[in-house]
Design an enzyme around this catalytic site. Structure first.
Site, PDB file in Angstrom:
ATOM      1  N   LYS A  69      40.861 -13.471 -63.570  1.00  8.29           N
ATOM      2  CA  LYS A  69      40.851 -12.085 -64.066  1.00  8.29           C
ATOM      3  C   LYS A  69      41.271 -12.006 -65.533  1.00  8.29           C
ATOM      4  CE  LYS A  69      40.971  -9.705 -59.697  1.00  8.29           C
ATOM      5  NZ  LYS A  69      40.982 -10.867 -58.776  1.00  8.29           N
TER       6      LYS A  69
HETATM    7  C1  PLP Z   1      39.997 -11.140 -57.762  1.00  3.22           C
HETATM    8  C2  PLP Z   1      39.857 -12.545 -57.290  1.00  3.22           C
HETATM    9  C3  PLP Z   1      38.705 -12.991 -56.586  1.00  3.22           C
HETATM   10  C4  PLP Z   1      37.555 -12.065 -56.209  1.00  3.22           C
HETATM   11  O1  PLP Z   1      36.873 -11.584 -57.323  1.00  3.22           O
HETATM   12  P1  PLP Z   1      35.859 -10.346 -57.180  1.00  3.22           P
HETATM   13  O2  PLP Z   1      35.460 -10.016 -58.575  1.00  3.22           O
HETATM   14  O3  PLP Z   1      36.646  -9.256 -56.528  1.00  3.22           O
HETATM   15  O4  PLP Z   1      34.728 -10.808 -56.364  1.00  3.22           O
HETATM   16  C5  PLP Z   1      38.649 -14.328 -56.225  1.00  3.22           C
HETATM   17  N1  PLP Z   1      39.650 -15.184 -56.496  1.00  3.22           N
HETATM   18  C6  PLP Z   1      40.773 -14.801 -57.150  1.00  3.22           C
HETATM   19  C7  PLP Z   1      41.846 -15.797 -57.403  1.00  3.22           C
HETATM   20  C8  PLP Z   1      40.920 -13.465 -57.578  1.00  3.22           C
HETATM   21  O5  PLP Z   1      42.040 -13.098 -58.219  1.00  3.22           O
END
Ligand code: PLP
Length: 463
Positions: free
Chosen positions: A110
């Site tokens: 993120k």
């Molecule tokens: C948020 C997240 C995901 C999922 O991502 P999306 O964009 O919601 O599909 C997968 N792995 C981790 C570690 C995350 O923080």
């Protein structure tokens, strides 16, 4: 480049307006009016670019009127906080390629999007002389990435509510050790749902929302998707340089954000460069059921798993894909979303063949996740976090005769308990996490009481 709403209810707006708006005013999600495409010649010109230069080139196709020099500066600044010179390096491990997205300040993917979003906010607010107070609730991951995205920035204050004592200790430390004056951590005496409903209530107080220019940080902001398109192109180019002209990606998915970025990248690149997108889910398998059966429907409660960032019941970015499934007909999407809200289910069997051309899907159980972490460590000497393991498992099972690139969305130490269980040994903390326990913390503990929390925000908000 103008932006429209998936529900067709707004006049086309500019990129900067789309970034500041977040959710479209008609309740839909924002998308470019047309998706850009690049040809083979352009790809060859991009082949040797650094991550940062490539990011500027890709973003430039979507931002329209923004001066390229400004964009360049924003990108430089956003990725200077990453610990790897290639930002998102690709590593070969056995038959698979691992696209490591966890070298940012909070060790999860993120950061790639939220570092950029923070700088885009700052740029825009400086231009307009305005300010924003960001409020959000987090169960752990998004909160810290959002805080690191805006810490120390002028014209931005951020208030993050987390359920006190209910996040992992590392996640709480990542948030509360940030002591910049514009960061306000609120440990709520309650659950994540309590925190979330308080945030919703505060946003519903429109007078308060307008007066304090409240902004959200959830995954529906277009800039977040856009930032993620870059690493698909970056990884593809690496493999192209190695002599391949077609690849598959395996993506652990929760809110459909990351995989939708892959869908945009697939349309951006010449036909066939990205062959298949594998949508990997945990036990919360609404998206897998959709790809396999054509029905998008809520089933039961959210299941708690060792990949908590994918524990979702509905996928907030799904509506963006629906817009293309409905041939860009906003009225139809609006109808669909109303039907879904009313009945918790949407019958999309009519477009099932198209869905099958766009995605392949696999749901991975808890046992398979733990088993994959263990076997991958034994066979490749590489530690996967539980989210990444889900994508790897799906990638292993669905591999064909072209490179399979698996997205690694978090550093294993971030979910150390699950990883430890799988490999039977402690997971070493990277320096970024190891020092946190001894740092000074800043956090306000408040009851799960909307009035008290609103008053706290009011006292500390920019205005
Ligand atoms: C948020 C997240 C995901 C999922 O991502 P999306 O964009 O919601 O599909 C997968 N792995 C981790 C570690 C995350 O923080």
């Amino acid at each position: 480049m103008k932006y429209i709403s998936t529900r067709g209810g707004i006049k086309p707006i500019e990129f900067n307006e789309a970034v500041m708006m977040g959710l479209a005013r008609d309740g839909g999600l924002l998308l470019p009016e047309t998706l850009p495409a690049v040809d083979q010649q352009r790809l060859l010109a991009w082949e040797n670019l650094s991550y940062q230069y490539l990011a500027t080139e890709v973003l430039d196709l979507f931002t329209g009127s923004m001066p390229k020099l400004d964009l360049d500066e924003i990108v430089e600044c956003s990725y200077s906080s990453f610990r790897h010179p290639q930002v998102t390096p690709v590593r070969k491990a056995g038959d698979l390629y691992i696209l490591e997205l966890f070298h940012g300040p909070t060790l999860a993917f993120k950061d790639v999007a939220l570092q950029l979003l923070g700088n885009l906010f700052e740029y825009e607010l400086k231009k307009t002389g305005s300010f924003i107070n960001i409020i959000g609730a987090t169960s752990g991951d998004t909160g810290s990435a959002a805080i690191y995205g805006v810490r120390g920035k002028e014209r931005i204050n951020i208030f993050i509510l987390h359920p006190h004592g209910r996040t992992s200790p590392i996640q709480a430390l990542q948030m509360t050790t940030v002591r910049d004056a514009n960061v306000f951590n609120i440990g709520v005496n309650g659950t994540f749902d309590d925190a979330q409903s308080i945030v919703k209530e505060i946003f519903n107080d429109l007078k308060f929302k307008d007066q304090y220019k409240l902004g959200a940080i959830n995954s529906i902001n277009w800039a977040r998707v856009l930032a993620q398109v870059v690493y698909y192109v970056f990884a593809y180019l690496k493999l192209q340089r190695a002599g391949f002209d077609s690849v598959d990606f395996s993506v652990p998915t929760g809110n459909f954000g990351d995989i939708f970025a892959g869908y945009v990248a697939k349309k951006l690149l010449p036909e066939g460069c990205i062959n298949r997108l594998i949508l990997a889910t945990n036990a919360n398998d609404i998206l897998t059921r959709f790809v396999k059966q054509g029905e998008y429907s809520i089933k039961g409660e959210v299941t708690t798993t060792c990949s908590p960032s994918m524990d979702i019941q509905i996928a907030s970015n799904f509506e963006r894909y629906l817009y293309y499934l409905r041939d860009q007909d906003g009225a139809k999407v609006k109808e669909d979303m109303a039907a879904f809200a009313a009945g918790s289910a949407l019958d999309l069997t009519g477009v099932r063949e198209q869905v099958k051309r766009d995605f392949v899907s696999r749901s991975v159980s808890e046992e398979e996740t733990i088993e994959t972490i263990g076997s991958f460590y034994r066979d490749q000497d590489y530690l996967l976090d539980p989210h990444t393991a889900i994508g790897v498992r799906a990638g292993q099972e669905l591999q064909e005769d072209r490179p399979m690139i698996c997205l690694a969305t978090a550093h294993p130490a971030k979910f150390g308990d699950a990883v430890q269980k799988a490999v039977n040994q402690d997971v070493e903390l990277p320096p970024a996490l190891a020092g946190l326990a001894n740092m000074e913390k800043r956090c306000e503990h408040l009851d799960a009481d909307v009035d008290k929390i609103r008053q706290y925000v009011q006292r500390h908000a920019l205005q």
